[in-house]
Every structure is written in C-alpha cells, then in structure tokens.
Write a protein that holds these residues in place. Structure first.
Motif, mmCIF file in Angstrom:
data_model
loop_
_atom_site.group_PDB
_atom_site.id
_atom_site.type_symbol
_atom_site.label_atom_id
_atom_site.label_comp_id
_atom_site.label_asym_id
_atom_site.label_seq_id
_atom_site.Cartn_x
_atom_site.Cartn_y
_atom_site.Cartn_z
ATOM 1 N N GLY A 1 -3.753 -23.199 4.259
ATOM 2 C CA GLY A 1 -3.428 -24.465 4.915
ATOM 3 C C GLY A 1 -2.168 -24.981 4.283
ATOM 4 N N SER B 1 -4.263 -18.146 -9.239
ATOM 5 C CA SER B 1 -3.089 -17.295 -8.993
ATOM 6 C C SER B 1 -2.046 -17.468 -10.087
ATOM 7 N N ARG C 1 3.236 -29.177 -10.931
ATOM 8 C CA ARG C 1 3.382 -30.560 -10.454
ATOM 9 C C ARG C 1 2.648 -31.455 -11.452
ATOM 10 N N TYR D 1 -3.043 -22.953 -11.685
ATOM 11 C CA TYR D 1 -2.291 -21.697 -11.617
ATOM 12 C C TYR D 1 -2.109 -21.182 -13.031
ATOM 13 N N GLU E 1 -2.313 -8.804 -4.408
ATOM 14 C CA GLU E 1 -1.220 -9.060 -3.464
ATOM 15 C C GLU E 1 -0.311 -10.081 -4.105
ATOM 16 N N THR F 1 3.542 -12.557 -3.169
ATOM 17 C CA THR F 1 4.500 -12.920 -2.138
ATOM 18 C C THR F 1 5.495 -13.926 -2.686
ATOM 19 N N GLY G 1 1.029 -14.740 -6.913
ATOM 20 C CA GLY G 1 0.280 -13.495 -6.850
ATOM 21 C C GLY G 1 -1.179 -13.658 -7.258
ATOM 22 N N GLU H 1 -6.824 -19.127 -2.537
ATOM 23 C CA GLU H 1 -6.019 -20.068 -1.754
ATOM 24 C C GLU H 1 -4.662 -19.414 -1.524
ATOM 25 N N LEU H 2 -4.441 -18.908 -0.312
ATOM 26 C CA LEU H 2 -3.263 -18.072 -0.061
ATOM 27 C C LEU H 2 -2.493 -18.537 1.159
ATOM 28 N N GLY I 1 -0.384 -13.420 2.440
ATOM 29 C CA GLY I 1 -1.373 -12.995 1.440
ATOM 30 C C GLY I 1 -2.739 -12.808 2.084
ATOM 31 N N ARG J 1 8.701 -26.872 3.839
ATOM 32 C CA ARG J 1 7.251 -26.675 3.888
ATOM 33 C C ARG J 1 6.699 -26.981 5.287
HETATM 34 P P1 5GP Z 1 1.837 -24.510 -3.667
HETATM 35 O O1 5GP Z 1 3.193 -24.332 -4.246
HETATM 36 O O2 5GP Z 1 1.785 -25.620 -2.661
HETATM 37 O O3 5GP Z 1 0.760 -24.616 -4.710
HETATM 38 O O4 5GP Z 1 1.492 -23.164 -2.857
HETATM 39 C C1 5GP Z 1 2.342 -22.700 -1.851
HETATM 40 C C2 5GP Z 1 1.610 -21.694 -0.985
HETATM 41 O O5 5GP Z 1 1.338 -20.514 -1.728
HETATM 42 C C3 5GP Z 1 0.270 -22.201 -0.481
HETATM 43 O O6 5GP Z 1 0.163 -21.859 0.885
HETATM 44 C C4 5GP Z 1 -0.735 -21.452 -1.315
HETATM 45 O O7 5GP Z 1 -1.947 -21.256 -0.623
HETATM 46 C C5 5GP Z 1 -0.006 -20.128 -1.508
HETATM 47 N N1 5GP Z 1 -0.486 -19.347 -2.653
HETATM 48 C C6 5GP Z 1 -0.956 -19.765 -3.836
HETATM 49 N N2 5GP Z 1 -1.281 -18.733 -4.612
HETATM 50 C C7 5GP Z 1 -1.019 -17.611 -3.898
HETATM 51 C C8 5GP Z 1 -1.173 -16.201 -4.156
HETATM 52 O O8 5GP Z 1 -1.628 -15.761 -5.204
HETATM 53 N N3 5GP Z 1 -0.793 -15.364 -3.169
HETATM 54 C C9 5GP Z 1 -0.317 -15.785 -1.988
HETATM 55 N N4 5GP Z 1 0.005 -14.879 -1.087
HETATM 56 N N5 5GP Z 1 -0.157 -17.097 -1.709
HETATM 57 C C10 5GP Z 1 -0.513 -17.993 -2.652
#
Ligand code: 5GP
Length: 204
Positions: A13, A37, A44, A53, A72, A74, A82, A101-102, A106, A148
């Motif tokens: 999302g 991840s 933030r 993270y 995976e 990206t 990752g 949460e991807l 991903g 975004r």
């Molecule tokens: P944010 O910077 O807002 O925390 O995350 C940005 C995007 O990266 C979000 O859509 C989140 O779900 C995605 N994301 C977070 N961790 C991973 C990951 O390990 N792999 C992938 N493919 N996307 C991720």
C-alpha cells in the motif's frame, strides 16, 4: 484440522495507507511477526533500527546482495529495500504468520517464489485521502511526495495481482486489523492448504 504452518502475508500500500499503524497492531498478536527489511533509506523520526527496518549503508546492502542474503530486493524512490531470508526462515514452520510489507515488484517476486503467499492491498479510501495523509505526515519534501503519489498510481496498475483488498478508513485502524486477521483465518481453512486431510479423517 487447518493449516498449522504460518502464512507468508505480503501487504502493499502506498505511504499514507496506514500500513505502519495497522500492521504494528496486527503483530501484537504473537501468531504474527514482521519481516524486518533492510533499507538504505534514512530513518524517519520515531523509526527504530531493527524494529521498523535494518537501516544500512549502500555498501552493506550490496554485500547482502553479493552473499545471496535476500529473498528479493528492489529500488524504490531512490532507495534500496530488501527482504532477508533470515527474517522468514523457520518462523512459518513454527506456525507464525510472517508479514512482508513490500512494494508491488517485491510482492510479485515473492508470489513467484512462494505461490502459497497471500497478497493483500492496504489502501486509504481514495486518492484525496492518500494525499492528505502523505502531506499530513510532514516527513517528506514536496518532491518526494509527488514521486510517491505517482508511484502509488502506477502500482495500482497491478491491482488484480493481489488476493485481497483492505481499506483503512480514517480513524478506524481496528477495522483493518480485524479484516487482515479474518483473511488469514479464512486462508488457513482453505481445502488447498490441507495436507492429506481425507486420509487423516478416515483413519482416526
Ligand atoms: P518506505 O520508505 O515508505 O518505508 O517504503 C517504501 C516502499 O518500499 C513501501 O511500499 C514498502 O512496502 C516497500 N518495502 C519495504 N521493504 C521492502 C522490501 O524488503 N522489499 C520490497 N520489494 N519493498 C519493500
């Protein structure tokens, strides 16, 4: 006799979809765990290393890639993200539902590698609410917010790749939490997830 192994639950999302609030609530239930991840993004305010993270440098990220540590990975809006094998290994065997949460790419990769994974959209009620939430956070520059928003629109092009959609209404995160748990429960009752059900049934 439902599936005793935990599910891989992929939740996607846009930023501002309420993901963090909703998923933080879901993982209070010990039947669920986050896959934390690795990212090269700066934390933030309020984000904790190892909880939200694993915040690492680009060099460390590349080292993980080289070592084959990622399920995976990206690049998303200028940063690398990752999923580490170490975050999911063993947990599903113990019956724990692991939440990943991807972003969409991903999710697509995880579904290819683990066809049993369940893919869920978590979305705000509409585009206007998405923009309001994103601006309300006040944590990103206008430029990043625009990127975004554009990415969110593009990602919705893959809407039908997913199995479920949950709306996080303003002020009602508990409804979304309940829906996610209901989805997991329903998935565990799927005939296709049972192993030798009829044999076990008839011989006991
Ligand atoms: P944010 O910077 O807002 O925390 O995350 C940005 C995007 O990266 C979000 O859509 C989140 O779900 C995605 N994301 C977070 N961790 C991973 C990951 O390990 N792999 C992938 N493919 N996307 C991720």
């Amino acid at each position: 006799m439902t599936e005793s192994k935990g599910l891989l639950l992929v939740v996607s999302g846009p930023a501002g979809s309420g993901k963090s609030t909703v998923l933080a609530e879901v993982v209070k239930d010990e039947a669920f765990a986050y896959s934390v991840s690795a990212t090269t993004r700066q934390p933030r305010p309020g984000e904790i290393n190892g909880v939200n993270y694993h915040f690492i440098t680009r060099e460390q990220f590349e080292e993980h890639v080289k070592n084959g540590d990622f399920v995976e990975y990206t690049e998303y809006v200028g940063n690398c993200y990752g999923t580490l094998y170490s975050e999911i290994k063993g947990k599903t065997d113990e019956g724990i539902n692991v939440i990943l949460e991807l972003e969409v790419q991903g999710a697509e990769n995880v579904k290819r590698m683990f066809p049993d994974a369940v893919l869920v959209w978590l979305l705000p009620p509409n585009y206007t609410t998405l923009e309001q939430r994103l601006r309300g956070r006040g944590t990103e520059t206008d430029d990043v917010i625009t990127k975004r928003m554009n990415t969110a629109v593009k990602e919705l092009g893959k809407f039908s790749l997913y199995d479920y959609v949950v709306i996080s209404e303003n002020g009602k995160p508990d409804d979304a939490v309940r829906s996610i748990k209901e989805i997991v429960n329903a998935e565990k009752h799927k005939v296709s997830r049972t192993n030798n059900f009829v044999d076990n049934f008839l011989n006991n």
